[in-house]
Design an enzyme around this catalytic site. Structure first.
Site, PDB file in Angstrom:
ATOM      1  CB  CYS A  96      -9.396   4.636   0.506  1.00  0.00           C
ATOM      2  SG  CYS A  96      -7.761   5.101   1.140  1.00  0.00           S
ATOM      3  CG  ASP A 136      -1.772   1.238   1.354  1.00  0.00           C
ATOM      4  OD1 ASP A 136      -2.430   1.588   0.362  1.00  0.00           O
ATOM      5  OD2 ASP A 136      -1.796   1.879   2.420  1.00  0.00           O
ATOM      6  CB  SER A 137       0.155   4.792  -0.588  1.00  0.00           C
ATOM      7  OG  SER A 137      -0.934   4.934   0.303  1.00  0.00           O
ATOM      8  CG  HIS A 183      -5.001   5.092   4.399  1.00  0.00           C
ATOM      9  ND1 HIS A 183      -4.443   4.582   3.251  1.00  0.00           N
ATOM     10  CD2 HIS A 183      -3.968   5.630   5.107  1.00  0.00           C
ATOM     11  CE1 HIS A 183      -3.140   4.805   3.251  1.00  0.00           C
ATOM     12  NE2 HIS A 183      -2.817   5.438   4.370  1.00  0.00           N
ATOM     13  CD  GLU A 195      -0.153   6.953   6.074  1.00  0.00           C
ATOM     14  OE1 GLU A 195       0.944   6.911   6.649  1.00  0.00           O
ATOM     15  OE2 GLU A 195      -0.594   5.998   5.394  1.00  0.00           O
ATOM     16  CB  CYS A 200      -3.049   0.431  -2.465  1.00  0.00           C
ATOM     17  SG  CYS A 200      -3.083   2.146  -2.994  1.00  0.00           S
TER      18      CYS A 200
HETATM   19  N1  DGL Z   1      -4.729   3.279   0.909  1.00  0.00           N
HETATM   20  C1  DGL Z   1      -4.709   3.634  -0.446  1.00  0.00           C
HETATM   21  C2  DGL Z   1      -5.995   3.359  -1.157  1.00  0.00           C
HETATM   22  O1  DGL Z   1      -6.591   2.399  -0.855  1.00  0.00           O
HETATM   23  C3  DGL Z   1      -4.024   4.868  -0.891  1.00  0.00           C
HETATM   24  C4  DGL Z   1      -4.320   6.132  -0.216  1.00  0.00           C
HETATM   25  C5  DGL Z   1      -3.360   7.194  -0.669  1.00  0.00           C
HETATM   26  O2  DGL Z   1      -2.169   6.978  -0.583  1.00  0.00           O
HETATM   27  O3  DGL Z   1      -3.812   8.254  -1.130  1.00  0.00           O
HETATM   28  O4  DGL Z   1      -6.414   4.041  -2.036  1.00  0.00           O
END
Ligand code: DGL
Length: 264
Positions: free
Chosen positions: A180, A6-7, A182, A148, A69
């Site tokens: 997402c 993931d990011s 997150h 984050e 992600c």
């Molecule tokens: N967690 C990621 C997603 O599912 C990326 C969020 C990001 O880095 O902007 O999209």
């Protein structure tokens, strides 16, 4: 060995779902904390980052890569599969869209990063499985930095939930895809705001279910499982979030990415 990336810390919601279902499986997780967020970057940049992330987990033994992600799943999946033809990739978008379609409501809400929403992928895939459904999308760009930063219960986060989700609540969506990885960190606050009747779909759980059905051998318990968590930028903040989210002490190792992905 299962690879996930993931990011940043968001994909740990997928690791948590993995550990709930297969606590003794081997896995390697990469969070690209040095370059997060991906959701406001161009498709070309997201694709390049995703290739480098995939190369890292494959170099560390991944035989299956779960793209934990949504942004990378939306923008880079075909390129990943083409670049690493011997490794299967599973993205989070399809299983989440299928789960929403299976619920059968007529209005499906989707929240995600700008890049995911602009890609239009959820609308396309939900409507493939539920042709009559109306898909209402909303980009929530501030959720990722709030997560984050670990501001999960902060007043600012509650204000942003209200601001972003009010149109979806007013539209009476029957389900809401957390598009997402997150966002599951904010799931209880989102559920509270949307109300009990709205089914909130967590892409983390559904992607693990799909991967287990397709590659059961990789989820079998190992005697001494190798479970590696790496970040491109290590900080006490990522370790703290990872530890509280996974319910065990986590000390992320520093990942060095190869500049040019090695083809395997
Ligand atoms: N967690 C990621 C997603 O599912 C990326 C969020 C990001 O880095 O902007 O999209």
């Amino acid at each position: 060995m299962i690879g996930l990336f993931d990011s940043g810390v968001g994909g740990l919601t997928v690791v948590r779902a993995l550990l709930e279902k297969a606590p003794q499986a081997d896995f390697v997780y990469l969070g690209d904390t040095a370059r997060t967020p991906y959701g406001n970057k161009s498709p070309e940049t997201v694709e390049r980052y995703a290739l480098e992330d995939a190369e890292y987990v494959i170099r560390h033994g991944a035989e299956l890569v779960i793209v934990a992600c949504n942004t990378a799943s939306a923008l880079a999946l075909p390129k990943l599969q083409e670049s690493f033809p011997n490794i299967p990739f599973i993205g989070v978008v399809k299983p989440a869209a299928q789960a929403a379609a299976a619920l059968g409501g007529d209005k499906v809400g989707v929240i995600g990063t700008k890049a995911t929403v602009n890609s239009g992928i959820y609308e396309k895939v939900v409507r493939k499985y539920a042709p009559g459904a109306k898909v209402i999308q909303k980009a929530c760009p501030l959720f990722v930095p709030l997560v984050e930063e670990g501001m999960l219960d902060d007043q600012v986060t509650k204000i942003m939930i209200r601001r972003y989700l009010t149109p979806l609540r007013q539209a009476n969506v029957s389900s809401l895809i957390l598009g997402c990885t997150h966002y599951p960190f904010l799931k209880s606050s989102i559920q509270r705001f949307m109300g009990k009747k709205v089914k909130v779909i967590d892409s983390a759980n559904v992607v693990i279910q799909q991967a287990m059905e397709e590659y059961p051998a990789l989820f079998l318990p190992k005697q001494d499982p190798k479970q590696l968590i790496a970040f491109t930028d290590t900080s006490s903040n990522s370790d703290k979030l990872a530890s509280s989210w996974l319910g065990r002490p986590v000390k992320g190792i520093k990942a060095e990415l190869a500049p040019e992905p090695v083809r395997v």
